[in-house]
Motif scaffolding. Structure first.
Motif, mmCIF file in Angstrom:
data_model
loop_
_atom_site.group_PDB
_atom_site.id
_atom_site.type_symbol
_atom_site.label_atom_id
_atom_site.label_comp_id
_atom_site.label_asym_id
_atom_site.label_seq_id
_atom_site.Cartn_x
_atom_site.Cartn_y
_atom_site.Cartn_z
ATOM 1 N N ARG A 1 15.456 54.673 -3.986
ATOM 2 C CA ARG A 1 16.822 54.142 -4.017
ATOM 3 C C ARG A 1 17.683 54.834 -2.972
ATOM 4 N NH1 ARG A 1 21.179 56.272 -5.243
ATOM 5 N NH2 ARG A 1 20.229 58.002 -6.359
ATOM 6 N N LEU B 1 18.147 39.488 -0.574
ATOM 7 C CA LEU B 1 17.082 40.374 -1.054
ATOM 8 C C LEU B 1 15.904 39.537 -1.513
ATOM 9 C CD1 LEU B 1 16.206 43.326 -2.005
ATOM 10 C CD2 LEU B 1 16.977 42.593 -4.249
ATOM 11 N N THR C 1 23.322 45.939 -5.307
ATOM 12 C CA THR C 1 23.856 46.456 -4.042
ATOM 13 C C THR C 1 23.850 45.375 -2.970
ATOM 14 O OG1 THR C 1 23.161 48.715 -4.531
ATOM 15 C CG2 THR C 1 23.509 48.173 -2.213
ATOM 16 N N ILE D 1 16.702 53.807 0.669
ATOM 17 C CA ILE D 1 17.109 52.440 1.007
ATOM 18 C C ILE D 1 18.625 52.346 1.110
ATOM 19 C CG2 ILE D 1 17.216 50.068 0.132
ATOM 20 C CD1 ILE D 1 14.347 50.528 -0.936
ATOM 21 N N ASP D 2 19.341 52.914 0.162
ATOM 22 C CA ASP D 2 20.804 52.842 0.196
ATOM 23 C C ASP D 2 21.380 53.543 1.431
ATOM 24 O OD1 ASP D 2 20.642 51.397 -2.112
ATOM 25 O OD2 ASP D 2 21.584 52.911 -3.395
ATOM 26 N N ARG E 1 18.921 47.488 -6.455
ATOM 27 C CA ARG E 1 18.946 47.006 -5.071
ATOM 28 C C ARG E 1 19.489 45.587 -5.017
ATOM 29 N NH1 ARG E 1 18.418 50.913 -6.181
ATOM 30 N NH2 ARG E 1 20.554 50.787 -5.512
#
Length: 101
Positions: A29, A76, A68, A32-33, A65
């Motif tokens: 997480r 996504l 987000t 990726i963030d 995800r």
């Protein structure tokens, strides 16, 4: 075990391998963030082809995800869910989000 991030044509592909549990999900997480905040991709692909195990932390990872990406207007997709994980994904309701390929 880990995550490999690839960025090409404004698309982030996260190739995940090994196990997704509480500890690894938090690390994935964060990676990726951080990448999303720096590069602002138009699309994110989570590739689960090499995932051997996933518990509910993996479901939380996917849902987080999704939230987000949705909030930032990023598309996504989750691809290559292994057969042995399909039941968990089905029970989670992720299939209803329209992000599985």
């Amino acid at each position: 075990m880990g995550i490999k991030l690839e960025f090409l044509e404004n698309k982030l592909t996260a190739r995940i391998s090994g196990e997704i549990d509480h500890h690894s999900a938090a690390d994935f997480r964060q990676q990726i963030d951080n990448f999303i905040n720096k590069k602002k991709p138009e699309k994110i692909i989570l590739d689960f082809n090499e995932v051997s195990f996933m518990d509910t932390s993996g479901i939380g990872f996917i849902m987080g995800r999704f939230k987000t990406a949705y909030n930032l207007g990023i598309k996504l997709k989750v691809i290559n869910i292994p057969k042995k994980l399909e039941r968990l994904v089905k029970l989670s309701g992720i299939k209803n989000l329209g992000i599985l390929e």
